[in-house]
Scaffold this motif. Structure first.
Motif, PDB file in Angstrom:
ATOM      1  N   GLN A 194       4.073   2.367  -9.233  1.00 20.42           N
ATOM      2  CA  GLN A 194       2.705   1.836  -9.341  1.00 20.42           C
ATOM      3  C   GLN A 194       2.402   0.914  -8.150  1.00 20.42           C
ATOM      4  O   GLN A 194       1.378   1.066  -7.479  1.00 20.42           O
ATOM      5  CB  GLN A 194       2.549   1.075 -10.657  1.00 20.42           C
ATOM      6  CG  GLN A 194       1.152   0.523 -10.840  1.00 20.42           C
ATOM      7  CD  GLN A 194       1.080  -0.501 -11.963  1.00 20.42           C
ATOM      8  OE1 GLN A 194       2.074  -1.145 -12.328  1.00 20.42           O
ATOM      9  NE2 GLN A 194      -0.093  -0.633 -12.526  1.00 20.42           N
ATOM     10  N   LYS A 195       3.311  -0.035  -7.880  1.00 19.94           N
ATOM     11  CA  LYS A 195       3.036  -1.044  -6.847  1.00 19.94           C
ATOM     12  C   LYS A 195       3.014  -0.442  -5.441  1.00 19.94           C
ATOM     13  O   LYS A 195       2.352  -0.973  -4.560  1.00 19.94           O
ATOM     14  CB  LYS A 195       4.076  -2.177  -6.913  1.00 19.94           C
ATOM     15  CG  LYS A 195       4.052  -2.953  -8.227  1.00 19.94           C
ATOM     16  CD  LYS A 195       2.717  -3.663  -8.410  1.00 19.94           C
ATOM     17  CE  LYS A 195       2.647  -4.602  -9.607  1.00 19.94           C
ATOM     18  NZ  LYS A 195       3.085  -4.103 -10.902  1.00 19.94           N
ATOM     19  N   GLU A 235       8.171   9.307  -1.903  1.00 21.19           N
ATOM     20  CA  GLU A 235       6.954   9.670  -1.162  1.00 21.19           C
ATOM     21  C   GLU A 235       7.141  11.025  -0.473  1.00 21.19           C
ATOM     22  O   GLU A 235       6.179  11.682  -0.110  1.00 21.19           O
ATOM     23  CB  GLU A 235       6.656   8.619  -0.074  1.00 21.19           C
ATOM     24  CG  GLU A 235       6.191   7.285  -0.611  1.00 21.19           C
ATOM     25  CD  GLU A 235       5.865   6.293   0.518  1.00 21.19           C
ATOM     26  OE1 GLU A 235       6.326   6.498   1.657  1.00 21.19           O
ATOM     27  OE2 GLU A 235       5.138   5.326   0.229  1.00 21.19           O
ATOM     28  N   CYS A 274       1.870   2.504  -4.874  1.00 22.61           N
ATOM     29  CA  CYS A 274       0.735   3.440  -4.894  1.00 22.61           C
ATOM     30  C   CYS A 274       1.137   4.911  -4.934  1.00 22.61           C
ATOM     31  O   CYS A 274       0.391   5.784  -4.471  1.00 22.61           O
ATOM     32  CB  CYS A 274      -0.216   3.166  -3.729  1.00 22.61           C
ATOM     33  SG  CYS A 274      -0.776   1.444  -3.676  1.00 22.61           S
ATOM     34  N   THR A 325       0.826  -1.213   0.000  1.00 28.43           N
ATOM     35  CA  THR A 325       0.000   0.000   0.000  1.00 28.43           C
ATOM     36  C   THR A 325       0.854   1.254   0.000  1.00 28.43           C
ATOM     37  O   THR A 325       0.397   2.328  -0.359  1.00 28.43           O
ATOM     38  CB  THR A 325      -0.907   0.020   1.250  1.00 28.43           C
ATOM     39  OG1 THR A 325      -0.074  -0.220   2.400  1.00 28.43           O
ATOM     40  CG2 THR A 325      -1.973  -1.060   1.166  1.00 28.43           C
ATOM     41  N   ASN A 326       2.103   1.113   0.434  1.00 31.04           N
ATOM     42  CA  ASN A 326       3.044   2.245   0.445  1.00 31.04           C
ATOM     43  C   ASN A 326       4.455   1.685   0.609  1.00 31.04           C
ATOM     44  O   ASN A 326       4.639   0.471   0.662  1.00 31.04           O
ATOM     45  CB  ASN A 326       2.697   3.240   1.569  1.00 31.04           C
ATOM     46  CG  ASN A 326       2.695   2.552   2.942  1.00 31.04           C
ATOM     47  OD1 ASN A 326       3.282   1.489   3.124  1.00 31.04           O
ATOM     48  ND2 ASN A 326       2.025   3.168   3.897  1.00 31.04           N
ATOM     49  N   PRO A 385      -0.948   4.947  -8.609  1.00 32.47           N
ATOM     50  CA  PRO A 385      -1.619   3.630  -8.642  1.00 32.47           C
ATOM     51  C   PRO A 385      -1.941   3.167 -10.060  1.00 32.47           C
ATOM     52  O   PRO A 385      -1.988   1.959 -10.306  1.00 32.47           O
ATOM     53  CB  PRO A 385      -2.892   3.867  -7.826  1.00 32.47           C
ATOM     54  CG  PRO A 385      -2.583   5.047  -6.961  1.00 32.47           C
ATOM     55  CD  PRO A 385      -1.626   5.900  -7.737  1.00 32.47           C
ATOM     56  N   ASP A 386      -2.151   4.110 -10.969  1.00 36.19           N
ATOM     57  CA  ASP A 386      -2.378   3.751 -12.373  1.00 36.19           C
ATOM     58  C   ASP A 386      -1.211   4.291 -13.209  1.00 36.19           C
ATOM     59  O   ASP A 386      -0.934   5.501 -13.191  1.00 36.19           O
ATOM     60  CB  ASP A 386      -3.704   4.371 -12.841  1.00 36.19           C
ATOM     61  CG  ASP A 386      -4.158   3.774 -14.155  1.00 36.19           C
ATOM     62  OD1 ASP A 386      -3.282   3.387 -14.978  1.00 36.19           O
ATOM     63  OD2 ASP A 386      -5.373   3.684 -14.368  1.00 36.19           O
TER      64      ASP A 386
END
Ligand code: HPA
Ligand code: ZN
Length: 349
Positions: free
Chosen positions: A258-259, A209, A261, A63-64, A264-265
């Motif tokens: 992407q993985k 991030e 997030c 998720t992160n 995400p797309d």
């Protein structure tokens, strides 16, 4: 720059795979495939909290960044002996050669291993021997970059540098990775200053991030030559101008983003925006065993999702050589091979 005409999508995908390229952002511990994790666990008698290769792969739903790092450090726990580090790096280099990687600058995280009682010599000697053998047997050039874990202290980074000191001839530089938010680059100002005095190249993860401010401090406080990831730079116009003007390379990792997030797309990935703004962006795999693909998979998927062109492909491969810490002579050879690969594809289109 060499003029590159447009290519049909199928042809472009083939060219992306065939073109020579450098990989500048690959964590060697992130190349450990589940099969090799299980084989090494068995060889070394290390218990794993997963019943099978399939069960381990099932856990790869992130998720992160932190949710990934927890599993990534658990996977690395099977590495104990020099031969384990050798086997891991040889497997990556054989796979990279298949993707037409001419040169790789490989990150490794010694603190993950020394904290478990593994000697620094076992880590560096195993990885270095794999690089030497791969050069001789596969014709691929490979060098090593030691990364400090930013969630650990400055004192731990200094201790790591001290342990590596007798082996510095086997590495080309240092980097900074692990949990970004809450661990700004300036925490490691004094370690990086020392590494700079020692003549090592400097890179750091920033703006994966974390905010643009972390990219500024990686540049101005740590004085790094490249930024790993850096995709958050688009939120700061002055920073974009600085990166473009100084041709500071960004080692972008589309499938990782992407993985984890960040995007995400993949169709929302900003690689094309970075390139079109004149930045020296490159494409890399980060942790290919965990993120669903080696470097060519990163190229083909991000191109398919964002409709980039053959001109972008040429620029990305050219940037990867320009951004590397290889000699000028090696860079000219690879750039010549790149031009030849494009000419072949264009002629036969
Ligand atoms: N970011 C930070 N640390 C890491 C990564 C990453 O993408 N991969 C392995 N360690
Ligand atoms: Zn990384």
């Amino acid at each position: 720059m060499f003029k590159v005409p447009p290519l049909a999508p199928q042809r472009l995908q083939k060219l992306l795979r065939a073109m020579p390229k450098a990989e500048l952002h690959i964590h060697i511990e992130g190349s450990l495939e589940p099969e090799l994790i299980f084989a090494l666990a068995q060889r070394n008698g290390v218990p794993l909290p997963y019943a099978s290769v399939e069960a381990l792969r099932q856990a790869y739903a992130f998720t992160n960044l932190q949710s990934f790092l927890d599993i990534y450090y658990a996977g690395a726990s099977v590495l104990l002996h020099e031969q384990d580090f050798y086997d891991m790096a040889r497997a990556y280099l054989a796979r990279a050669a298949m993707d037409n990687v001419a040169h790789a600058e490989i990150f490794f995280d010694p603190q993950t291993h020394t904290a478990r009682g593994v000697a620094m010599e076992a880590v560096i000697n195993g990885l270095h021997r794999a690089c030497e053998d791969a050069r001789a047997e596969l014709g691929i050039s490979a060098t090593l970059i030691l990364c400090f874990l930013r969630h650990l202290s400055e004192a731990s980074a200094f201790e790591t540098l001290e342990q590596a000191q007798p082996l510095l001839g086997k590495i080309v530089g240092v980097g900074l990775d692990s949990s970004e938010v809450g661990h700004p680059p300036e925490k490691f100002a004094r370690v990086f200053a020392r590494c700079r005095e020692l003549g090592l190249h400097l890179v750091a993860h920033a703006g994966e991030e974390g905010p643009p401010a972390y990219i500024w401090s990686a540049l101005d406080v740590l004085k790094v030559e490249r930024i790993d990831h850096g995709v958050q730079a688009v939120h700061d116009a002055a920073l974009m101008q600085r990166l473009a003007q100084d041709r500071i390379p960004l080692t972008v990792c589309p499938l990782s983003n992407q993985k984890l997030c960040v995007f995400p797309d993949l169709k929302d990935h900003n690689l094309r925006q970075l390139l079109d703004a004149g930045l020296c962006a490159t494409v890399n795999s980060d942790d290919p065993a965990y993120f669903g693909g080696y470097i060519n998979e990163n190229f083909t998927q991000v191109f398919a999702a964002t409709a980039m062109t053959a001109r972008h492909a040429y620029q990305l491969a050219f940037n990867s050589f320009e951004a590397s810490f290889a000699s000028q002579a090696d860079k000219r050879v690879w750039e010549h091979r790149l031009k030849e690969a494009f000419e072949r594809f264009v002629e036969h289109d």
